[in-house]
Design a protein around this motif. Structure first.
Motif: not given
Length: 270
Positions: A249-268
């Protein structure tokens, strides 16, 4: 079937005095899930998409797989609604120890379970699933807002949506109960021939144990929620291979398990 909302008038009291207000309130009615005439559960739910609800509930609660359901009948009675499932007799005969013929409040997803083994059932390990960009995950709950007409009228219901990678929200369901909304969504997916493994489930609620259980049993490998997970829900997600994203929410998210399915941006931030 029945109206999903009802108009009501009230009196608002505040610093500027009293004024009359009109509100649209979400309806909830007792919904009995029966299998071959035997009641398995009675839940308070919003009275729409009940074929989806019955199918999803049967799948996520281990009553029957979608391919084992021969037909569904939704019958309105004076005291509520029955969603009647018909399955082969041998499937129905195996449900004795899972019978849950009691009222379930909308906030409870484990009502009527009569053993710890049933409450904390083992979960299968998920497959590879699909990958999402971090921007998609961050925006997921905002996309879901456009699929919540009953919430817009009542401000009293939850939603569960299905997000395809690289695409908009594909489907959503609403209900006064967050577990019911998820069961409706899962049922709608399988009835439409859509594979839950090809996307992510998005929730307007916190992530409790039973929400993880239902997601994993549906075969979906990514769960995105607007609020927090419980500690044991996180442990279950880790063990089952479920990607768990919270506080989306509000332009952010927190990943708590198995983050390999989420491709991060260069700015993350790493």
């Amino acid at each position: 079937m029945r109206a999903t909302s009802h108009s009501a008038r009230g009196l608002a009291l505040g610093p500027d005095g009293a004024r009359e207000v009109a509100r649209t309130l979400a309806e909830e009615v007792p919904i009995a899930i029966t299998v071959n005439g035997s009641t398995q559960a009675v839940m308070m739910a919003t009275p729409d998409d009940l074929e989806d609800f019955a199918t999803g509930f049967a799948l996520t609660e281990g009553l029957a797989r979608p391919d084992q359901i021969e037909r569904i009948e939704v019958i309105a009675l004076d005291q509520g609604i029955e969603a009647r499932l018909w399955v082969p007799d041998q499937i129905a005969a195996a449900l004795g120890d899972r019978r849950r013929a009691m009222m379930g409040p909308v906030g409870c997803g484990l009502c009527g379970i009569d053993s710890l083994d049933q409450a904390l059932r083992p979960l299968p390990e998920l497959g590879a699933g699909v990958r999402f960009g971090s921007d998609e995950v961050v925006a997921a709950t905002d996309l879901l807002r456009a699929w919540q007409p009953l919430h817009d009228r009542t401000h009293a219901v939850h939603a569960a949506g299905f997000l395809h990678p690289g695409q908009a929200m594909a489907m959503a369901r609403e209900d006064v109960g967050r577990h019911n909304a998820l069961d409706k969504l899962i049922g709608a997916l399988v009835r439409a021939g859509m594979d839950p493994a090809r996307g992510a489930i998005v929730l307007t609620s916190r992530v409790s144990v039973e929400m993880v259980q239902k997601t994993v049993l549906a075969g979906c490998a990514t769960l995105i929620a607007v609020s927090a997970p419980t500690a044991h829900a996180l442990r279950l997600a880790e063990g089952a291979g479920l990607t768990l994203a919270a506080f989306a929410r509000r332009g952010a998210v927190e990943i708590y398990a198995h983050p390999h399915r989420i491709q991060r941006r260069d700015t993350d931030v790493a």
